[in-house]
Design an enzyme around this catalytic site. Structure first.
Site, PDB file in Angstrom:
ATOM      1  N   LYS A   1       9.642 -49.684 -25.091  1.00 28.91           N
ATOM      2  CA  LYS A   1       9.537 -50.493 -23.527  1.00 28.91           C
ATOM      3  C   LYS A   1       8.649 -50.624 -23.409  1.00 28.91           C
ATOM      4  O   LYS A   1       7.861 -51.290 -22.510  1.00 28.91           O
ATOM      5  CB  LYS A   1      10.878 -50.401 -22.959  1.00 28.91           C
ATOM      6  CG  LYS A   1      11.610 -51.699 -24.104  1.00 28.91           C
ATOM      7  CD  LYS A   1      13.404 -50.973 -22.939  1.00 28.91           C
ATOM      8  CE  LYS A   1      14.580 -52.152 -24.087  1.00 28.91           C
ATOM      9  NZ  LYS A   1      15.354 -51.753 -22.732  1.00 28.91           N
TER      10      LYS A   1
ATOM     11  N   ASP B   1      16.508 -56.846 -18.776  1.00 26.43           N
ATOM     12  CA  ASP B   1      17.189 -55.685 -18.380  1.00 26.43           C
ATOM     13  C   ASP B   1      17.799 -55.842 -17.334  1.00 26.43           C
ATOM     14  O   ASP B   1      19.310 -55.709 -16.540  1.00 26.43           O
ATOM     15  CB  ASP B   1      17.184 -54.403 -18.932  1.00 26.43           C
ATOM     16  CG  ASP B   1      17.099 -55.189 -20.780  1.00 26.43           C
ATOM     17  OD1 ASP B   1      17.594 -55.578 -21.434  1.00 26.43           O
ATOM     18  OD2 ASP B   1      16.317 -53.763 -21.173  1.00 26.43           O
TER      19      ASP B   1
HETATM   20  P1  NAP Z   1      16.632 -44.219 -23.845  1.00 27.88           P
HETATM   21  O1  NAP Z   1      15.079 -44.822 -23.288  1.00 27.88           O
HETATM   22  O2  NAP Z   1      16.204 -43.433 -25.795  1.00 27.88           O
HETATM   23  O3  NAP Z   1      16.880 -43.209 -22.872  1.00 27.88           O
HETATM   24  C1  NAP Z   1      18.011 -42.576 -23.056  1.00 27.88           C
HETATM   25  C2  NAP Z   1      19.292 -41.811 -21.880  1.00 27.88           C
HETATM   26  O4  NAP Z   1      19.603 -40.906 -22.663  1.00 27.88           O
HETATM   27  C3  NAP Z   1      17.851 -40.541 -21.764  1.00 27.88           C
HETATM   28  O5  NAP Z   1      18.273 -40.599 -20.740  1.00 27.88           O
HETATM   29  C4  NAP Z   1      18.452 -39.685 -22.995  1.00 27.88           C
HETATM   30  O6  NAP Z   1      17.910 -38.322 -22.534  1.00 27.88           O
HETATM   31  C5  NAP Z   1      19.546 -39.776 -22.730  1.00 27.88           C
HETATM   32  N1  NAP Z   1      20.629 -39.566 -23.737  1.00 27.88           N
HETATM   33  C6  NAP Z   1      20.591 -39.029 -25.296  1.00 27.88           C
HETATM   34  N2  NAP Z   1      21.385 -39.036 -25.735  1.00 27.88           N
HETATM   35  C7  NAP Z   1      21.984 -38.058 -24.864  1.00 27.88           C
HETATM   36  C8  NAP Z   1      23.411 -36.851 -24.763  1.00 27.88           C
HETATM   37  N3  NAP Z   1      23.436 -36.829 -25.964  1.00 27.88           N
HETATM   38  N4  NAP Z   1      22.970 -36.092 -24.029  1.00 27.88           N
HETATM   39  C9  NAP Z   1      22.869 -36.173 -22.355  1.00 27.88           C
HETATM   40  N5  NAP Z   1      21.847 -37.819 -22.956  1.00 27.88           N
HETATM   41  C10 NAP Z   1      21.366 -37.932 -23.780  1.00 27.88           C
HETATM   42  O7  NAP Z   1      17.515 -45.808 -24.494  1.00 27.88           O
HETATM   43  P2  NAP Z   1      17.460 -47.002 -23.546  1.00 27.88           P
HETATM   44  O8  NAP Z   1      16.567 -47.983 -23.795  1.00 27.88           O
HETATM   45  O9  NAP Z   1      17.560 -46.581 -22.276  1.00 27.88           O
HETATM   46  O10 NAP Z   1      19.145 -47.424 -23.700  1.00 27.88           O
HETATM   47  C11 NAP Z   1      19.831 -46.308 -23.383  1.00 27.88           C
HETATM   48  C12 NAP Z   1      21.310 -46.844 -23.605  1.00 27.88           C
HETATM   49  O11 NAP Z   1      22.099 -48.278 -22.886  1.00 27.88           O
HETATM   50  C13 NAP Z   1      21.848 -47.090 -25.584  1.00 27.88           C
HETATM   51  O12 NAP Z   1      22.788 -46.906 -25.940  1.00 27.88           O
HETATM   52  C14 NAP Z   1      21.638 -48.926 -25.052  1.00 27.88           C
HETATM   53  O13 NAP Z   1      22.072 -49.216 -26.571  1.00 27.88           O
HETATM   54  C15 NAP Z   1      21.894 -49.450 -24.087  1.00 27.88           C
HETATM   55  N6  NAP Z   1      21.676 -50.491 -23.981  1.00 27.88           N
HETATM   56  C16 NAP Z   1      22.664 -51.440 -23.660  1.00 27.88           C
HETATM   57  C17 NAP Z   1      21.830 -52.459 -22.547  1.00 27.88           C
HETATM   58  C18 NAP Z   1      22.964 -53.897 -22.550  1.00 27.88           C
HETATM   59  O14 NAP Z   1      22.140 -54.993 -22.246  1.00 27.88           O
HETATM   60  N7  NAP Z   1      23.984 -53.475 -22.541  1.00 27.88           N
HETATM   61  C19 NAP Z   1      20.289 -52.897 -22.423  1.00 27.88           C
HETATM   62  C20 NAP Z   1      19.379 -51.403 -22.696  1.00 27.88           C
HETATM   63  C21 NAP Z   1      20.331 -50.894 -23.782  1.00 27.88           C
HETATM   64  P3  NAP Z   1      16.887 -37.277 -22.845  1.00 27.88           P
HETATM   65  O15 NAP Z   1      15.556 -38.170 -22.074  1.00 27.88           O
HETATM   66  O16 NAP Z   1      16.756 -36.549 -23.247  1.00 27.88           O
HETATM   67  O17 NAP Z   1      16.254 -37.966 -24.611  1.00 27.88           O
END
Ligand code: NAP
Length: 298
Positions: A65, A101
């Site tokens: 992204k 988003d």
């Molecule tokens: P991302 O860029 O990989 O960011 C994930 C975030 O979660 C980071 O801050 C990461 O920390 C943190 N994290 C991951 N595992 C963790 C753990 N075990 N304990 C604490 N923090 C943790 O992913 P993203 O794109 O932001 O997506 C995040 C979530 O939102 C996903 O589940 C995705 O499916 C969902 N999402 C949903 C939609 C929707 O339309 N509903 C849209 C977009 C995303 P670090 O930086 O330390 O790794």
């Protein structure tokens, strides 16, 4: 047949092909949406193919992204603001990056909760999705506190949101005491981490033995399962909460509209997503549909 693709890694779990192919069919378009697992280093070559073969566009997901921006010809303000592209539109070889988003999140949040013009909110996580959430909430005037595992990532995001004009933005480490201290007054808790997502459905970002803030609305971006552990914790405490299925649907509908110039067939897309998520009784409530049985049976 025209091809629209999802660029990411991994992509096998994605519901986007189901939602978008249902929409193309409903709109009578001879288009096909396909998830492409892209190896690191192959993103540029795939975009070159998109230009050459005239694919109308793409969605972009983890981990591209942010990385995709320099490879595009133009960045729409929606993506510039959040520094994240989740949709590409191909205008005759001129690739434009957008972000749906943010609008997807805010539209669904507002469908479930009356967003006040001020007040403290808590965002768990500081990744790509947290960016969209943060800029959306800051735009409404809410104060933001991030609790995040990687302090550098959280600080960068906080700094970007401050530069965008947000007044009160703080970051805290991912530790139990900060969940306790930061949350008692907050009016909104948003989970923007993958904790609780299939197959790890017993996980929650919120400590089990800690009460959620009593006056908060809880929004979990995780949408699979439709009722996440966090949403269950909230409901067990009498707190209103929804998962991210409605956001997923709305960001997909907005992408469809950017590619096709047509109004998205949201009900058809909702039905396809509902089926894909399983006929959970929670789904209709989560998606804010009073007539969920009719929708699911469509
Ligand atoms: P991302 O860029 O990989 O960011 C994930 C975030 O979660 C980071 O801050 C990461 O920390 C943190 N994290 C991951 N595992 C963790 C753990 N075990 N304990 C604490 N923090 C943790 O992913 P993203 O794109 O932001 O997506 C995040 C979530 O939102 C996903 O589940 C995705 O499916 C969902 N999402 C949903 C939609 C929707 O339309 N509903 C849209 C977009 C995303 P670090 O930086 O330390 O790794």
């Amino acid at each position: 047949m025209k091809k629209v693709v999802l660029l990411g890694a991994p992509v096998a779990h994605s519901f986007s092909p189901t939602i978008q192919n249902a929409a193309f069919k409903e709109a009578d378009l001879d288009w096909r949406y396909q998830a492409l697992e892209i190896a690191p280093g192959n993103l540029g070559a795939t975009l070159a193919r998109m230009r050459e073969e005239g694919w109308p566009g793409a969605n972009v997901t983890i981990p591209f992204k942010e990385a995709v921006s320099p490879l595009l010809d133009e960045i729409d303000p929606s993506a510039d603001r959040t520094s994240a592209v989740n949709t590409i539109v191909n205008n005759n070889g001129h690739l434009v990056g957008h972000n749906t988003d943010l609008r997807g999140f805010m539209t669904d949040l507002k469908a479930h909760w009356q967003v006040p013009s001020a007040g403290p909110s808590l965002i768990l996580g500081a990744g790509g999705a947290a960016r969209a959430v943060a800029f959306g909430l800051a735009g409404e005037g809410l104060d933001l506190t991030f609790i995040a595992r990687s302090s550098g990532r959280a600080e960068r995001l906080a700094e970007d949101v401050r530069r965008g004009g947000a007044a009160d933005v703080a970051t805290l480490p991912w530790a139990r005491e900060f969940f306790v201290n930061s949350s008692s007054q907050c009016i909104l808790v948003v989970n923007a981490t993958p904790l609780g997502m299939m197959p790890n459905i017993r996980k929650s970002p919120w400590p089990d033995d800690l009460p959620l803030p009593p006056d908060a609305f809880v929004y979990d971006l995780v949408y699979s399962p439709p009722e996440t552990r966090l949403v269950q914790q909230a409901h067990q405490s009498g707190i209103e909460a929804v998962s991210g299925a409605g956001m997923l649907l709305e960001q997909a509908a907005l992408s469809f509209e950017l590619w096709t110039g047509q109004t998205a067939p949201r009900e058809r897309m909702r039905a396809a997503l509902g089926k894909a998520l399983g006929r959970s009784s929670a789904w209709g409530k989560l998606a804010g549909q009073p007539n969920r049985r009719e929708v699911l049976d469509a």
